[in-house]
Design a protein around this motif. Sequence first.
Motif, PDB file in Angstrom:
ATOM      1  N   CYS A   8      47.554   5.516  29.971  1.00  9.37           N
ATOM      2  CA  CYS A   8      46.236   5.835  30.514  1.00  9.37           C
ATOM      3  C   CYS A   8      45.527   6.827  29.590  1.00  9.37           C
ATOM      4  CB  CYS A   8      46.412   6.427  31.911  1.00  9.37           C
ATOM      5  SG  CYS A   8      44.879   7.054  32.615  1.00  9.37           S
ATOM      6  N   CYS A  38      45.083   2.643  35.905  1.00  7.05           N
ATOM      7  CA  CYS A  38      46.168   3.603  36.063  1.00  7.05           C
ATOM      8  C   CYS A  38      46.546   3.716  37.534  1.00  7.05           C
ATOM      9  CB  CYS A  38      45.726   4.964  35.526  1.00  7.05           C
ATOM     10  SG  CYS A  38      46.971   6.240  35.738  1.00  7.05           S
ATOM     11  N   CYS A  78      46.006   7.838  38.415  1.00 11.70           N
ATOM     12  CA  CYS A  78      44.694   8.471  38.565  1.00 11.70           C
ATOM     13  C   CYS A  78      43.582   7.449  38.773  1.00 11.70           C
ATOM     14  CB  CYS A  78      44.384   9.366  37.363  1.00 11.70           C
ATOM     15  SG  CYS A  78      43.929   8.454  35.878  1.00 11.70           S
TER      16      CYS A  78
HETATM   17 ZN   LIG Z   1      45.793   7.923  34.625  1.00 12.70          ZN
END
Ligand SMILES: [Zn+2]
Length: 467
Positions: free
Chosen positions: A208, A268, A271
């Motif tokens: 990410c 991701c 997040c």
């Molecule tokens: Zn992330």
Amino acid sequence: MMKQPLQLVFAQNNRSLLQATTTFESLDKVDWQQVSCLLLDATDISTAYAALVKLRQNSLPHCYLRPVVFVANTERHNGWQWHAADAVLVLQGEHLLDPALVPDNLETINRWIDNLPQQERGADGHLQVKVLRLLASRQTSAEPQATPSNYNGYVYPLLQPVFSLQDMGVMQTLGFLEQQNLLSATLFDRAHFCIHCDSAFLNFKETCVACGSHDLDVVELVHHFSCGFTADITRFKAGGDALICPKCDKHLRHIGVDYDKPSTVNKCRLCQHVSQDGNVVAKCFNCDCSTEARFLDVRRINSYKLTSVGLNAAFYGLKTYFTDILENELQLLSLREFELFANAEAARIARYGKSQSALAVVRFVGLDKIQMELGSKAKQIFTELADIFKSILRETDIITAYNESMFAILMPETSQNNAALALNRLQKAVEQLFSENFDRSLDIQQHALAVTSELQVRDALERFLNQ
Ligand SMILES: [Zn+2]
Ligand SMILES: [Zn+2]
Ligand SMILES: [Zn+2]
């Protein structure tokens, strides 16, 4: 008489191929003119390979260059070690080996050894010359082979046995020889290496860009035609058999009519960040470190062939800075001249029985490596080394270079004990030079012996080198 293959017995269980009893200890009594090649029973490839290593690490060209054939009892040859020998013969059934099966082309290797200039047949513990000679005598190039058994992923099977663990690696040595225009390189492959440990075993993965996590889902991107909204598919709620656009609340039913899926993206799971391209990171299987792919070491893996200069060096040997400098500063004698002096000295002592003289031998382990590492700065080291020799030797001492890193000194009117003391002073001074000025150590081996009528200089030096 036709030359015969010679079976080398290196373990209790491999005496069966020919009625031969040649062991490592009896190798120096072999009449090589009668021998076509050395046979190693490769029923167990790892012990056969270990025996090959022992042969290739010998310092005498007529031994380490000799054609070696693995004899196998199966057609299945897994692993690069099989390619380290000059040929592999497969034994059919229970039959003994037929000498006529030994490939004819091995004889060109023997001829190459026979043609070596007389003065170049002495020992050379020098890796670079060995590499050049193995290639020249086989009229071949150094070909890399990919392997999972070597952590940097490649091996040069023919050359690998020459190198011991303490030596600089095959790749570095080949690279150095290329810099010296002794070899020319052709690209074989490009490979990524861990910057921490040199390992080629890397797990590449996208991470990410926002939080660095590698816990990513690959999801489809959805583009709603009528309102232009574009987002990953998880943002569109499912309504029956359709998707519902979060921007305009309309139902998207038919792909190609209401919407399309222009690409996939990384989402991701930690997040929720969505991005087109993740950061590619390589995690090393060997040292566990993660490195961004763009910072990895990308190297050319080459095959190498001898240049005409390299071919010449294979034949006549390489001169190093140190022997050059010593030759100028200390009047280095040839080994032949040195032997004559030593014999005369031994005869004088035997005749008058009044005095004693000593032969001192000193070896700087890996001196050739230092030259490679330091390049042009090596000259400074070697000049200072020569100064140390000058400060400890006396006018009457006589010195010769047995090879590029081993030296013999004849010390007239000196007891064995006093010669040992001089060698200790030499060793201390050299160690100090290295630790104080070059921030590295140098492994030094030394030995003093009394000059007697039984002393055979060459044998003594050879024993010291191979101990
Ligand atoms: Zn992330
Ligand atoms: Zn919409
Ligand atoms: Zn690593």
